[in-house]
Design a protein around this motif. Sequence first.
Motif, PDB file in Angstrom:
ATOM      1  N   PRO A 540      38.687  34.098  20.574  1.00 52.89           N
ATOM      2  CA  PRO A 540      39.627  33.801  21.655  1.00 52.89           C
ATOM      3  C   PRO A 540      39.771  34.963  22.637  1.00 52.89           C
ATOM      4  N   ALA A 541      40.180  34.634  23.846  1.00 56.32           N
ATOM      5  CA  ALA A 541      40.453  35.681  24.827  1.00 56.32           C
ATOM      6  C   ALA A 541      41.587  36.552  24.287  1.00 56.32           C
ATOM      7  N   ALA A 542      41.460  37.851  24.472  1.00 57.53           N
ATOM      8  CA  ALA A 542      42.510  38.760  23.995  1.00 57.53           C
ATOM      9  C   ALA A 542      42.901  39.740  25.083  1.00 57.53           C
ATOM     10  N   ASP A 543      41.910  40.319  25.724  1.00 56.92           N
ATOM     11  CA  ASP A 543      42.167  41.270  26.812  1.00 56.92           C
ATOM     12  C   ASP A 543      40.830  41.455  27.531  1.00 56.92           C
ATOM     13  N   PRO A 544      40.852  41.422  28.860  1.00 59.93           N
ATOM     14  CA  PRO A 544      39.578  41.561  29.585  1.00 59.93           C
ATOM     15  C   PRO A 544      38.815  42.829  29.210  1.00 59.93           C
ATOM     16  N   LEU A 545      39.518  43.845  28.684  1.00 61.28           N
ATOM     17  CA  LEU A 545      38.834  45.088  28.328  1.00 61.28           C
ATOM     18  C   LEU A 545      37.874  44.893  27.156  1.00 61.28           C
ATOM     19  N   VAL A 546      38.126  43.864  26.348  1.00 62.68           N
ATOM     20  CA  VAL A 546      37.292  43.690  25.139  1.00 62.68           C
ATOM     21  C   VAL A 546      36.778  42.266  24.962  1.00 62.68           C
ATOM     22  N   ASP A 547      37.024  41.391  25.920  1.00 58.07           N
ATOM     23  CA  ASP A 547      36.664  39.992  25.705  1.00 58.07           C
ATOM     24  C   ASP A 547      35.162  39.754  25.537  1.00 58.07           C
ATOM     25  N   THR A 548      34.329  40.670  26.036  1.00 63.70           N
ATOM     26  CA  THR A 548      32.887  40.444  25.882  1.00 63.70           C
ATOM     27  C   THR A 548      32.363  40.910  24.514  1.00 63.70           C
TER      28      THR A 548
END
Length: 937
Positions: A540-548
């Motif tokens: 799931p999406a969590a934070d754009p800093l680590v989503d990839t």
Amino acid sequence: MPDGGKAPLPAPYDELHRELAGFIAPARLILDPLRLLAWGTDASFYRLVPKIAVVVESEDEVVLLLAACARFHAPVTFRAAGTSLSGQAITDSVLVLLGDGWRRCEISADATSVTLQPGVIGAEANRKLAPHARKLGPDPASIDAAMIGGIAANNASGMCCGTAQNTYHTVEGMRVVLANGIVLDTRDARSRDEFRKSHPDLVRSLEALARSAQGDDALASRIRRKFRMKNTTGYSLNALVDFTDPIDVLMHLMVGSEGTLGFISEITYRTVPDHGDKASALILFETLEGACAAVSLLAHAPVAAVELADRAALRSVETKPGMPAGLRAVGPEGAALLVEIRAPDAASLRRDIDAVETVLRDVPTFEPVRFSTDAAECARYWNVRKGMFPSVGAVRRIGTTVIIEDVAFPVDRLAAATLDLQSLLRAHGYDEAIIFGHALAGNLHFVFTQDFNDASEVARYARFMDALCHMVVERYDGSLKAEHGTGRNIAPYVELEWGAQAYALMREIKRMFDPLGILNPGVVINDDPHAHVANLKPLPAADPLVDTCIECGFCEPKCPSRGLTLSPRQRIVGWREIARAERAGIDASAMRAGYDYAGIDTCAACGLCATACPVGIETGLLIKALRGRRASKRAHGVASAVAGRFGAATAGVRAGLAVADALHGLRVPVERMRRMGMPLPKWSPTLPRPASWRHEPPAGRGDLLVYFPSCAARTMGAARGDDAQALPTVAQRLFAKAGFDVRMPEGLSGLCCGQPFESKGFAAAADAKSAELEAALREASENGRLPIVFDTSPCAYRMKRYVAGRLAVQDSVEFLLSSVLPRVRIARVPGPVAVHPVCSVRKMGLVEQLDAVARACSEEVVAVPDVLCCGFAGDRGFTHPELNEHALRRLRASLPASCRRGYSTSRTCEIGLSEQAGMPYRSIIDLVDACATAKAP
Ligand SMILES: Cc1cc2nc3c(=O)[nH]c(=O)nc-3n(C[C@H](O)[C@H](O)[C@H](O)COP(=O)(O)OP(=O)(O)OC[C@H]3O[C@@H](n4cnc5c(N)ncnc54)[C@H](O)[C@@H]3O)c2cc1C
Ligand code: SF4
Ligand code: SF4
């Protein structure tokens, strides 16, 4: 570590836990939900959460653990680095993790063999073998993270090893613990004899299996043919046709058995030559068929690796910076081969290049084939290949998974198979898929993105897998898993690939080794035809800093808190789960409570994770953002106020250090109060005394430079008992010897690069301090005309990024090497001296330069490659000293007894290094100053 609200264990795990607690220390029995989830995750797209995770430190513990699990019929899964892709390193039962006690690496006198424990990282073994020009045969792309236990149990392989140098073909001996707790050492004649006596049934059965396989010509030749290709589908049946001695059969069956037949507690490998002279060529073709025809020619040429990339794979990287321009010119049906030649010396390399160029002379290519021996150019070619997998990961839709598949075809049919694969992917709507692979072994990887959040998407994946498996097996008799292991992903298709007779042999092998079925059930052999689409992992999406993040685990070996609390991957896994639960309105407070300490407080924010991440994630950035969000508005206000009155704050620190020095004898009461929960910083014997120094105004005789002593250097002197002078005093003296006059920026006492604020998540205060410092440096350096030198690497690193080229900031290491050493006379000290490159030195790419400075000044320089971030992390070493202790737990033992001094480039890191090493660490500037005298005018 707070327990984060652990739930009561269901039967029989409650009783099993009590039994395990009889021989495993409580800290090594993991029950809290955060760590069970995070430590239980591997790189595959499957998710199972263990009931208990156990960190084992010795073979005896494994024996006892297996006996206990057998009594309770509790399944056990062994874990090495958890980089497996097929779902073979996860469990919902007991997960067995390796502690520090599994890292022995013994190289034979002539280095032709190496004996390794399962916790040694493959690259670590290769680093130790490198001085002997030898290496391990198996070379998975994950070798910087993957451990020997997993490399052997998956029979992993890579670009150069083909089938000849995988574990199966290079294992010389092994120590194994079988499901019943019996230990067999195949290298020890007595152990082999005892085993024959104690296990007559197993020995007889293995003999019988081998005899019957060898006696059945059709089966034997099919097994041999299938293993001429890379093949990790099912068990290593070639053991039955290659060996007659039942113990040799057993040992080779263990290879590739994915933890389903026993535990490998030690393995001896035959090493292979590691040739230092290399050349590479990137060869572009109009058509895929053209490239594959060239592969057939190269199969008989002296090449180490031939990597194929289809047009889509080239397209995925062609617009990235630094890519060879020719890539874009390739037509829509084109392809590329990346070829590497390795030789023991330059003359042999030249001969081999000529031979390969001759072989390819008449092959139609875009441009004439040209091999390069230039390291930078070769790196550019290989970056084409390295960029492909991350490029798919980086552009995928958030919430989807990146799947990397791994099949092999007979090499002579590679072109047709690749075209079939391309059509199959298109037919199932995987238009973004790219194909690349180890062409000489007929091994293709294809990468695509998949949504597992939607039933129709899961069904599409299931249809695709079905069609793929039938195509690979029925049209090509290929292998469904060439390198990555069967796991849960291909378990439902093992019988399809091998046929009923061979599959029956595999079932029989499993039954013989593990009659209770407790060793990693569901892996390799699985009766559920839908096992490959069960237990799918949400991303799931969590934070754009680590989503990839693809949860590959490559970052883990870099992390100082790994094994203490969480690794970068585990921080992301935990945060994803918290974000998912909170979005769904589920109470995640228990997990959040655990995360505050394990995720947020014990991250050193060192950023080393980013240096290994294929998609460039710096987990520390997430943690700093979370620290910022967790801090109250008031705390942000206080941070800004401190930033605004920084001179007073540093004066306060100096006063505090003076008080601490006066109370130096109070270690016992201070530590007692700290353990009772009082918010006191840790007492340390290496606690600095307040620094005492003054600025020597420019004498006007030398070249001017701007020197910025960091706030740590300005306030923290040497520890009690260390006679070092304050760093600004030493630095000014050294610069004077080199003929420089030192100018310091105006208002120095209030200046700071902002790093202490940034690491706590106070981004606004940090940026305000950086801006202020930039202005002061600009002024002092006459708009950048004068060199600007920092004495503390984390500060230099932060300011370099902040000023982004607007001013040229130099770290001390750069300046010492380029501008000080050439201007002084050096009398080298006898040594040995230890050198510790702090994280910012690593991130600035200055490790070699630091080493060069140290070597210029000392006859013997000791590097400790196993120790990366020291975990002191500014002031975290005082508030969470366990992080520093954990990060440096191997330091003292890694240093030679004769080593009495260490050097680094950050005062706070040096406090922790000094304490953990039991010897003083000082700035590298100190070392140069101690050796330097001014050159005669
Ligand atoms: C991006 C990426 C690229 C990859 N590239 C490659 C590649 O080029 N080639 C390749 O072959 N693989 C590759 N892999 C897959 C994987 O990294 C390798 O197979 C690796 O060798 C697994 O090692 P590990 O230490 O992570 O083992 P783990 O994943 O921890 O375990 C692997 C298996 O071994 C078992 N096991 C672990 N320790 C023991 C033990 N002591 N005794 C018995 N069984 C044990 C486990 O139960 C599990 O079944 C890649 C993975 C990723 C994420
Ligand atoms: S942060 Fe990067 S290296 Fe670490 S698990 Fe995620 S993708 Fe892999
Ligand atoms: S920033 Fe450092 S401590 Fe934090 S997760 Fe990354 S490697 Fe680990």
